[in-house]
Write an enzyme that holds these catalytic residues in place. Structure first.
Site, mmCIF file in Angstrom:
data_model
loop_
_atom_site.group_PDB
_atom_site.id
_atom_site.type_symbol
_atom_site.label_atom_id
_atom_site.label_comp_id
_atom_site.label_asym_id
_atom_site.label_seq_id
_atom_site.Cartn_x
_atom_site.Cartn_y
_atom_site.Cartn_z
ATOM 1 N N SER A 121 43.384 40.215 4.002
ATOM 2 C CA SER A 121 44.297 39.574 5.133
ATOM 3 C C SER A 121 45.696 40.038 5.092
ATOM 4 O O SER A 121 46.169 40.021 6.058
ATOM 5 C CB SER A 121 44.471 38.073 4.852
ATOM 6 O OG SER A 121 45.161 37.738 3.464
ATOM 7 N N HIS A 142 38.286 41.544 8.962
ATOM 8 C CA HIS A 142 39.085 40.369 8.634
ATOM 9 C C HIS A 142 38.433 39.114 9.168
ATOM 10 O O HIS A 142 39.006 38.927 10.371
ATOM 11 C CB HIS A 142 40.515 40.572 8.852
ATOM 12 C CG HIS A 142 41.409 39.344 8.302
ATOM 13 N ND1 HIS A 142 42.670 39.046 8.755
ATOM 14 C CD2 HIS A 142 41.073 38.299 7.306
ATOM 15 C CE1 HIS A 142 42.815 37.859 8.111
ATOM 16 N NE2 HIS A 142 42.358 37.420 7.111
ATOM 17 N N GLU A 154 39.223 40.404 12.752
ATOM 18 C CA GLU A 154 40.083 41.688 13.232
ATOM 19 C C GLU A 154 39.291 42.908 12.606
ATOM 20 O O GLU A 154 38.820 42.891 11.503
ATOM 21 C CB GLU A 154 41.346 41.478 12.607
ATOM 22 C CG GLU A 154 42.209 40.602 13.015
ATOM 23 C CD GLU A 154 43.400 40.301 12.179
ATOM 24 O OE1 GLU A 154 44.433 39.950 12.889
ATOM 25 O OE2 GLU A 154 43.520 39.997 11.119
ATOM 26 N N ASN A 192 48.037 37.570 11.323
ATOM 27 C CA ASN A 192 49.130 36.998 10.369
ATOM 28 C C ASN A 192 50.575 37.769 10.458
ATOM 29 O O ASN A 192 51.585 36.939 10.284
ATOM 30 C CB ASN A 192 48.597 37.701 9.019
ATOM 31 C CG ASN A 192 47.736 36.420 8.182
ATOM 32 O OD1 ASN A 192 47.559 35.296 8.555
ATOM 33 N ND2 ASN A 192 46.755 37.254 7.452
#
Length: 506
Positions: A121, A142, A154, A192
């Site tokens: 991540s 991800h 992702e 993120n």
């Protein structure tokens, strides 16, 4: 349609590995689940079998499908049992040294045409692949917890990744019921990275003594439509997960001010107050339910003063109509009378600055956040300044609560709460596009699916006006003198020429 990857190896039998295994098996892949702890594999297999039984009981699978899923899930006792896999997904501990060592060992086991991916991540995909003999077949993949419900993945290309590998991974994501978004290998990737502003800006607001945790959560849910407030969200994800990510992205971007973490989360993490799972975070939990402080009562005001509205107020005509609807006595002179409640509605500036610049009596001056039209909100937010008289603050609170809508009164702040959080979200998203980490369309998809925002960050910017967002940022930079609020060139250019933030450049 033929599955892109028939046999999939998954390393790591924790919640993430189980979730990926579930959707891959249900799509028809054979899955070999490996973990260095054999007991963890057994627990994962039992949990997945029980999940398929529950799905059959609820009619989401028939009995034959549930049994077929069980038969396609294998426990791999050794790494060598992954030798025939078309794809191996790593979901182990988030440490660069451990991942690099693991893939060096794995590469010697699998076929030369197998695709290897990491579910990291926050670590660099390029760095994990640095010592591999064939880094061109390696990528980031991800997923988000809980995997069956979080429908975005992702797909991250390292510097040496073959584009065809990313295309294959995107196709497979669609086959297993997920939406792929393509990202460059940068700290935090898309979700993120884009999510930095929501929590860190809320923490900064608390650190300035502007409002408490519950008030900020209420404002952002009721004014901007977020499903969870930032402190509710951090309690849910837990600070032992979210704080290290804050620090990691901040350090990987060489202390970029936009991503600056907070000492508040560092202290709470050190105290073990990590959130819901520990029973206490920003809120205390009893039987998994947060114990929220009561909202302050609406003041009882006898004689309501007349109200004068600044000529520079945002949405001035709407504000006038709102005051009429609330039954206010409105003054229309060039300046307020000596008894008037003076109302300002700035974008980005604090109430103190506005009172000084407009030569208003700060003792009678109150601000209202009008970035978002009143009819679209469930809460009004007022801000006093250090000199505001208590009777004027209470009169404003009582006036704006007359129709039953919730009212929060906060201390002076450049950008109130909603303005500064939304502007920061839009600004970081704009800079993601500036860096060409992903396309605007993939950014919107990733954030709405991965973070659950009421709309994508670029859509937020369009909804409330790129020029307004820019004004908030420029003025906040003036108030705070902090490069954290400097506008992204991507946002500044589009705001200057009136171009949609969702416009794809040719």
């Amino acid at each position: 349609m033929t599955l892109r990857f028939t046999t999939v190896g998954i390393t790591g039998a924790g919640a993430m590995g189980q979730g990926i295994a579930q959707i891959a098996v249900q799509a028809g892949s054979i899955v070999k689940l490996f973990d260095t702890q054999p007991a963890a594999i057994e627990r994962a297999r039992d949990a997945l079998h029980a999940q398929w039984d529950r799905m059959a009981d609820k009619g989401k699978l028939d009995a034959r499908q549930a049994q077929a899923c069980k038969e396609r899930l294998y426990a791999a006792g050794t790494l060598q049992e992954l030798a025939d896999c078309d794809l191996v997904i790593e979901a182990i501990v988030e440490r660069l040294d451990v991942k690099k060592s693991f893939f060096a060992e794995l590469e010697a086991v699998v076929r030369h045409d197998a695709v290897l991916v990491t579910n990291t991540s926050s670590l660099s995909v390029t760095a994990i692949a640095a010592k591999l003999a064939h880094p061109q077949r390696f990528a980031g993949y991800h997923f988000f917890n809980p995997v069956p419900l979080m429908k975005v993945v992702e797909v991250i290309a390292g510097l040496k990744t073959d584009p065809a590998v990313c295309k294959s991974l995107a196709d497979y994501a669609l086959q297993i019921g997920h939406t792929p978004v393509m990202a460059q290998d940068t700290p935090g990737f898309i979700v993120n990275h884009a999510g930095r502003a929501y929590g860190t800006e809320a923490l900064r607001i608390v650190s300035e003594g502007i409002a408490d945790f519950a008030t900020i959560d209420r404002i952002l849910k009721d004014q901007a439509g977020f499903r969870l407030g930032p402190f509710e969200l951090m309690d849910l994800t837990a600070l032992d997960v979210s704080h290290p990510v804050m620090e990691s992205i901040y350090r990987q971007y060489y202390d970029e001010p936009r991503y600056r973490p907070s000492v508040i989360t560092a202290q709470r993490l050190a105290a073990g107050m990590v959130g819901r799972k520990s029973g206490e975070g920003f809120y205390k939990y009893v039987e998994a339910k947060p114990q929220l402080p009561a909202e302050p009562a609406t003041p009882q005001v006898g004689d309501m003063p007349p109200v004068w509205v600044s000529t520079r107020a945002a949405r001035r005509s709407e504000l006038y109509q709102l005051l009429k609807n609330l039954g206010a006595q409105i003054e229309t002179g060039q300046s307020p009378s000596m008894n008037a409640l003076t109302l300002v509605a700035p974008l980005g500036f604090d109430i103190t600055t506005v009172a000084v610049v407009e030569r208003l009596d700060p003792a009678r001056t109150i601000g209202i956040d009008m970035l978002i039209e009143d009819e679209a909100t469930k809460r009004r937010v007022l801000a006093s300044n250090p000199a505001t008289r208590t009777d004027m603050r209470d009169a404003a609170h009582a006036l704006f609560a007359r129709d039953g809508k919730a009212v929060s009164v906060i201390r002076d702040s450049g950008g109130f709460v909603t303005q500064r959080v939304i502007a920061s979200i839009v600004n970081i998203a704009s800079d993601i596009c500036q860096q060409q980490i992903c396309t605007p369309a993939d950014l919107e998809t990733a954030v709405t699916l991965g973070l659950g925002y009421p709309m994508g960050p670029l859509a937020m910017g369009n909804r409330w006006g790129p020029t307004n967002i820019l004004e908030v940022l420029f003025n906040m930079q003036t108030v705070y003198g902090d490069p954290r609020y400097r506008p992204s060139p991507w946002l500044r250019r589009r705001g200057a020429i009136g171009l949609s933030l969702l416009h794809e450049e040719s």
